[in-house]
Design an enzyme around this catalytic site. Structure first.
Site, PDB file in Angstrom:
ATOM      1  N   ASP A  58      60.279  31.164  20.135  1.00 12.31           N
ATOM      2  CA  ASP A  58      60.435  32.570  19.744  1.00 12.31           C
ATOM      3  C   ASP A  58      59.294  33.428  20.303  1.00 12.31           C
ATOM      4  O   ASP A  58      58.183  32.922  20.519  1.00 12.31           O
ATOM      5  CB  ASP A  58      60.469  32.654  18.202  1.00 12.31           C
ATOM      6  CG  ASP A  58      61.078  33.968  17.732  1.00 12.31           C
ATOM      7  OD1 ASP A  58      61.640  34.707  18.564  1.00 12.31           O
ATOM      8  OD2 ASP A  58      60.981  34.259  16.524  1.00 12.31           O
TER       9      ASP A  58
ATOM     10  N   HIS B  78      61.864  36.138  28.808  1.00  8.50           N
ATOM     11  CA  HIS B  78      62.693  34.924  28.897  1.00  8.50           C
ATOM     12  C   HIS B  78      62.363  34.143  30.180  1.00  8.50           C
ATOM     13  O   HIS B  78      62.301  32.917  30.177  1.00  8.50           O
ATOM     14  CB  HIS B  78      64.180  35.292  28.870  1.00  8.50           C
ATOM     15  CG  HIS B  78      64.619  35.917  27.571  1.00  8.50           C
ATOM     16  ND1 HIS B  78      64.241  35.423  26.340  1.00  8.50           N
ATOM     17  CD2 HIS B  78      65.397  36.999  27.302  1.00  8.50           C
ATOM     18  CE1 HIS B  78      64.780  36.166  25.378  1.00  8.50           C
ATOM     19  NE2 HIS B  78      65.470  37.139  25.934  1.00  8.50           N
TER      20      HIS B  78
ATOM     21  N   LEU C 282      61.935  10.562  28.797  1.00  6.66           N
ATOM     22  CA  LEU C 282      62.007  11.629  27.789  1.00  6.66           C
ATOM     23  C   LEU C 282      63.451  12.090  27.707  1.00  6.66           C
ATOM     24  O   LEU C 282      64.095  12.319  28.735  1.00  6.66           O
ATOM     25  CB  LEU C 282      61.122  12.810  28.211  1.00  6.66           C
ATOM     26  CG  LEU C 282      61.292  14.105  27.405  1.00  6.66           C
ATOM     27  CD1 LEU C 282      60.612  14.000  26.043  1.00  6.66           C
ATOM     28  CD2 LEU C 282      60.730  15.301  28.146  1.00  6.66           C
TER      29      LEU C 282
HETATM   30  C1  FPP Z   1      63.664  33.910  21.402  1.00  7.15           C
HETATM   31  O1  FPP Z   1      62.782  34.958  21.737  1.00  7.15           O
HETATM   32  C2  FPP Z   1      64.129  33.272  22.623  1.00  7.15           C
HETATM   33  C3  FPP Z   1      65.436  33.130  22.980  1.00  7.15           C
HETATM   34  C4  FPP Z   1      66.569  33.584  22.166  1.00  7.15           C
HETATM   35  C5  FPP Z   1      65.826  32.524  24.261  1.00  7.15           C
HETATM   36  C6  FPP Z   1      65.000  31.362  24.661  1.00  7.15           C
HETATM   37  C7  FPP Z   1      65.224  31.135  26.101  1.00  7.15           C
HETATM   38  C8  FPP Z   1      64.296  30.732  26.961  1.00  7.15           C
HETATM   39  C9  FPP Z   1      62.937  30.315  26.608  1.00  7.15           C
HETATM   40  C10 FPP Z   1      64.645  30.674  28.405  1.00  7.15           C
HETATM   41  C11 FPP Z   1      65.768  29.769  28.732  1.00  7.15           C
HETATM   42  C12 FPP Z   1      65.454  28.365  28.428  1.00  7.15           C
HETATM   43  C13 FPP Z   1      66.173  27.331  28.890  1.00  7.15           C
HETATM   44  C14 FPP Z   1      65.816  25.973  28.453  1.00  7.15           C
HETATM   45  C15 FPP Z   1      67.294  27.502  29.817  1.00  7.15           C
HETATM   46  P1  FPP Z   1      63.179  36.430  21.344  1.00  7.15           P
HETATM   47  O2  FPP Z   1      63.905  37.041  22.477  1.00  7.15           O
HETATM   48  O3  FPP Z   1      63.930  36.440  20.056  1.00  7.15           O
HETATM   49  O4  FPP Z   1      61.775  37.100  21.153  1.00  7.15           O
HETATM   50  P2  FPP Z   1      61.388  38.230  20.122  1.00  7.15           P
HETATM   51  O5  FPP Z   1      61.515  37.649  18.749  1.00  7.15           O
HETATM   52  O6  FPP Z   1      59.994  38.553  20.469  1.00  7.15           O
HETATM   53  O7  FPP Z   1      62.332  39.382  20.347  1.00  7.15           O
END
Ligand code: FPP
Length: 269
Positions: A28, A45, A139
């Protein structure tokens, strides 16, 4: 009773070691990381993918056999259409670019969740990536995509009833073991350590069944800034916890295991 390779924690006390067997992470804080830098959310992201790569390598080096990452929840479809579409594109790019190096590193890639919502191209990429890396044992990296813990429990209940027709006469005979072997991550032990970055302290419909006895670690670091050092601090915290699985401290010190006749019985917190 069918024996699972990794029976649920309420049935057996798993071995406790200094290196967690399974680390599960809610990544997050990508959006806030980007916002602080006056960048679009998607930049967070993208940087998050770099943190994924670093974390996979760190887990391999530390001998952690299972790593599970929550990449896209069943609730994330509620995000603006443009962000959802960019996240799907990023997922495709990662599969296209990273699977060869994961394979070389001995990583077995699995993707869990309701994949029926993804387009054909993405589903094919997922299938091929999993096939290619299926024999690797260093892994097991699981990406939870369009995943929800409630969805997982529901589909496991349905599958357990389909697989055990005799239960229809007496559904109360359904056991934890019967259900757990139909969860989408039945191949892995339950997580020893759960990490959530970004400062929120929630489980957010992640591995609801499997987190019953997991040690929880919340850290303010935004996911793109997650590093092997932060991972090590989480592992250090994990090592200092007393994992009782319903037993008293004295029983833990004596190494007492739960006797067979209590298998499946309710345990205390
Ligand atoms: C949460 O941060 C993150 C996500 C919903 C997406 C996670 C995706 C990645 C790390 C990239 C893709 C990964 C793979 C393995 C393909 P948020 O956007 O909710 O952050 P915020 O709470 O600060 O808004």
């Amino acid at each position: 009773m069918t024996q699972l390779p990794h029976p649920p924690a309420t049935i057996a006390v798993p071995p406790v070691s200094d290196v967690p067997r399974h680390v599960a992470i809610i990544m997050d804080g990508n959006g806030r990381w980007a916002k602080r830098r006056l960048l679009p959310r998607f930049a967070g992201h993208k940087r998050g993918v770099d943190a994924v790569r670093t974390t996979v390598r760190a887990c391999v080096r530390r001998g952690i056999p299972f790593l599970t990452l929550f990449a896209f929840s069943s609730e994330n479809w509620r995000r603006p259409a443009e962000e959802v579409s960019l996240l799907m594109k990023l997922f495709r790019t990662v599969l296209e670019r990273d699977v060869d190096s994961l394979h070389t590193e001995g990583v077995c890639l699995k993707v869990v969740g309701d994949l029926s919502a993804f387009d054909d191209h993405l589903r094919l990429l997922i299938e091929r990536s999993m096939e290619k890396t299926a024999g690797n044992t260093r892994l097991t990296l699981t990406i939870a995509a369009n995943y929800g813990g409630r969805w997982d429990i529901l589909q496991a209940v349905s599958a357990a009833f389909l697989a055990n027709p005799e239960l229809r006469d007496d559904p109360s005979r359904l056991t934890e073991v019967q259900l757990a072997q139909h969860l989408s991550m039945a191949y892995a032990p339950e997580p020893d350590l759960f990490i959530r970055t970004g400062g929120e302290q929630r489980i957010s419909n992640f591995l609801l069944w499997q987190l019953a006895y997991t040690e929880l670690y919340f850290v303010d670091t935004f996911w793109p800034d997650f590093s092997p050092q932060v991972l090590d601090r989480a592992i250090e915290s994990y090592c200092n916890r007393e994992r009782r699985f319903g037993r008293t401290s004295e029983q833990v010190e004596q190494g007492q295991v739960i006797p067979d006749y209590l298998s499946g019985a309710k345990t205390e917190c």
